[in-house]
Design a protein around this motif. Structure first.
Motif, PDB file in Angstrom:
ATOM      1  N   ASP A   1       0.843  -1.192   0.000  1.00  0.00           N
ATOM      2  CA  ASP A   1       0.000   0.000   0.000  1.00  0.00           C
ATOM      3  C   ASP A   1       0.883   1.248   0.000  1.00  0.00           C
ATOM      4  O   ASP A   1       1.742   1.399   0.875  1.00  0.00           O
ATOM      5  CB  ASP A   1      -0.893  -0.021   1.247  1.00  0.00           C
ATOM      6  CG  ASP A   1      -1.932   1.090   1.245  1.00  0.00           C
ATOM      7  OD1 ASP A   1      -1.661   2.172   0.680  1.00  0.00           O
ATOM      8  OD2 ASP A   1      -3.013   0.879   1.821  1.00  0.00           O
ATOM      9  N   PRO A   2       0.702   2.159  -0.971  1.00  0.00           N
ATOM     10  CA  PRO A   2       1.529   3.370  -1.026  1.00  0.00           C
ATOM     11  C   PRO A   2       1.463   4.224   0.236  1.00  0.00           C
ATOM     12  O   PRO A   2       2.341   5.060   0.462  1.00  0.00           O
ATOM     13  CB  PRO A   2       0.952   4.122  -2.239  1.00  0.00           C
ATOM     14  CG  PRO A   2       0.352   3.063  -3.100  1.00  0.00           C
ATOM     15  CD  PRO A   2      -0.198   2.045  -2.143  1.00  0.00           C
ATOM     16  N   ALA A   3       0.462   4.012   1.084  1.00  0.00           N
ATOM     17  CA  ALA A   3       0.379   4.768   2.330  1.00  0.00           C
ATOM     18  C   ALA A   3       1.567   4.485   3.237  1.00  0.00           C
ATOM     19  O   ALA A   3       1.893   5.310   4.110  1.00  0.00           O
ATOM     20  CB  ALA A   3      -0.923   4.430   3.067  1.00  0.00           C
ATOM     21  N   TYR A   4       2.229   3.337   3.045  1.00  0.00           N
ATOM     22  CA  TYR A   4       3.363   2.971   3.890  1.00  0.00           C
ATOM     23  C   TYR A   4       4.698   3.294   3.231  1.00  0.00           C
ATOM     24  O   TYR A   4       5.743   2.826   3.688  1.00  0.00           O
ATOM     25  CB  TYR A   4       3.287   1.492   4.253  1.00  0.00           C
ATOM     26  CG  TYR A   4       2.132   1.195   5.175  1.00  0.00           C
ATOM     27  CD1 TYR A   4       2.226   1.401   6.541  1.00  0.00           C
ATOM     28  CD2 TYR A   4       0.916   0.741   4.659  1.00  0.00           C
ATOM     29  CE1 TYR A   4       1.156   1.149   7.386  1.00  0.00           C
ATOM     30  CE2 TYR A   4      -0.160   0.481   5.492  1.00  0.00           C
ATOM     31  CZ  TYR A   4      -0.037   0.687   6.844  1.00  0.00           C
ATOM     32  OH  TYR A   4      -1.102   0.441   7.684  1.00  0.00           O
ATOM     33  N   LEU A   5       4.679   4.091   2.187  1.00  0.00           N
ATOM     34  CA  LEU A   5       5.895   4.538   1.522  1.00  0.00           C
ATOM     35  C   LEU A   5       6.487   5.715   2.291  1.00  0.00           C
ATOM     36  O   LEU A   5       5.788   6.685   2.590  1.00  0.00           O
ATOM     37  CB  LEU A   5       5.557   4.961   0.086  1.00  0.00           C
ATOM     38  CG  LEU A   5       6.697   5.302  -0.858  1.00  0.00           C
ATOM     39  CD1 LEU A   5       7.530   4.068  -1.166  1.00  0.00           C
ATOM     40  CD2 LEU A   5       6.131   5.880  -2.156  1.00  0.00           C
ATOM     41  N   LEU A   6       7.772   5.645   2.635  1.00  0.00           N
ATOM     42  CA  LEU A   6       8.402   6.728   3.390  1.00  0.00           C
ATOM     43  C   LEU A   6       8.488   7.995   2.543  1.00  0.00           C
ATOM     44  O   LEU A   6       8.651   7.922   1.319  1.00  0.00           O
ATOM     45  CB  LEU A   6       9.801   6.304   3.836  1.00  0.00           C
ATOM     46  CG  LEU A   6       9.880   5.133   4.812  1.00  0.00           C
ATOM     47  CD1 LEU A   6      11.335   4.810   5.139  1.00  0.00           C
ATOM     48  CD2 LEU A   6       9.110   5.439   6.091  1.00  0.00           C
ATOM     49  N   PRO A   7       8.395   9.172   3.167  1.00  0.00           N
ATOM     50  CA  PRO A   7       8.435  10.423   2.403  1.00  0.00           C
ATOM     51  C   PRO A   7       9.684  10.564   1.537  1.00  0.00           C
ATOM     52  O   PRO A   7       9.598  11.045   0.394  1.00  0.00           O
ATOM     53  CB  PRO A   7       8.381  11.495   3.491  1.00  0.00           C
ATOM     54  CG  PRO A   7       7.653  10.847   4.618  1.00  0.00           C
ATOM     55  CD  PRO A   7       8.089   9.413   4.588  1.00  0.00           C
ATOM     56  N   GLN A   8      10.855  10.175   2.036  1.00  0.00           N
ATOM     57  CA  GLN A   8      12.074  10.293   1.240  1.00  0.00           C
ATOM     58  C   GLN A   8      12.020   9.361   0.029  1.00  0.00           C
ATOM     59  O   GLN A   8      12.499   9.716  -1.054  1.00  0.00           O
ATOM     60  CB  GLN A   8      13.301   9.979   2.090  1.00  0.00           C
ATOM     61  CG  GLN A   8      14.615  10.267   1.359  1.00  0.00           C
ATOM     62  CD  GLN A   8      15.829  10.093   2.245  1.00  0.00           C
ATOM     63  OE1 GLN A   8      15.714   9.750   3.418  1.00  0.00           O
ATOM     64  NE2 GLN A   8      17.000  10.326   1.697  1.00  0.00           N
ATOM     65  N   ALA A   9      11.443   8.193   0.206  1.00  0.00           N
ATOM     66  CA  ALA A   9      11.290   7.272  -0.921  1.00  0.00           C
ATOM     67  C   ALA A   9      10.341   7.853  -1.962  1.00  0.00           C
ATOM     68  O   ALA A   9      10.597   7.801  -3.167  1.00  0.00           O
ATOM     69  CB  ALA A   9      10.763   5.927  -0.414  1.00  0.00           C
TER      70      ALA A   9
END
Length: 219
Positions: free
Chosen positions: A19-27
């Motif tokens: 789920d893209p919601a768990y993608l870190l901001p820097q990533a």
């Protein structure tokens, strides 16, 4: 040619459990700024910006590495990998092909980390293994009184086959097994069972399995 390639870098981005919601901001920022983006087909469909040059990761890893090598002649390359890059991902193959100083790595949330979190279960003492196209050593599967195993699975090595393997390695029928699939997605599913029941039930694969030894006073 090596000097020319070294002018450009590879950023390996862990995109988390799905789920893209768990993608870190820097990533997310690295993906947004990419001009050449490599990743799985689903990841490219979900995350690739418009106008970026993309290349899908398939079964032929050598072909993907050749694409990256060629692309580095003209530009930086961002490589998206599921979970965390440092745990059974393409980072190993990239390090065998390109110098580490040419790479930057942005960590992601691994499926194992996510599964332990879903169970509210600490994992600092867990043994982390992979049955995904691999065969753990016998000593890695050994049962102790407080053993906790976290395992990646595939279609061949599933909840049934792993349960049978553990039972034959000294684990007990009442030890707990948690079978986690489709982690982070809307259809996420976590099955709580015992090794004895899992050995008799239909196998569930392509996910994470966590096994915990049941203490004598808890049995």
């Amino acid at each position: 040619m090596e000097t020319e390639r070294m002018r450009h870098t590879i950023t390996v981005v862990g995109i988390g459990p799905g789920d893209p919601a768990y993608l870190l901001p820097q990533a997310r920022a690295a993906i947004h700024d990419a001009r050449v983006l490599v990743g799985g087909r689903r990841a490219l469909a979900d995350l690739a910006p418009a106008e970026v040059r993309t290349h899908a990761i398939g079964a032929d890893v050598a072909e993907v590495l050749t694409f990256i090598r060629d692309a580095l002649r003209d530009d930086d390359v961002v490589v998206m990998v599921s979970g965390d890059p440092g745990y059974y991902s393409m980072l190993d193959a990239l390090r065998r092909t390109f110098p580490p100083e040419q790479m930057a790595v942005i960590p992601g949330i691994s499926s194992l980390q996510f599964a332990f979190a879903r169970l509210a279960l600490p994992w600092h003492d867990a043994r982390l293994l992979s049955f995904h196209g691999r065969e753990p050593r016998a000593e890695e599967l050994a049962r102790t009184a407080d053993a906790v195993l976290g395992m990646l699975t595939d279609g061949k090595h599933n909840s049934q086959t792993i349960a049978k393997r553990l039972l034959s390695s000294g684990w007990r029928a009442d030890d707990m097994m948690y079978i986690a699939t489709r982690l982070s997605y809307a259809d996420e599913n976590i099955v709580r069972t015992t090794l004895g029941d899992a050995a008799r039930d239909e196998g569930i694969g392509h996910g994470v399995i966590i096994v915990c030894a049941v203490k004598e006073d808890d049995a």
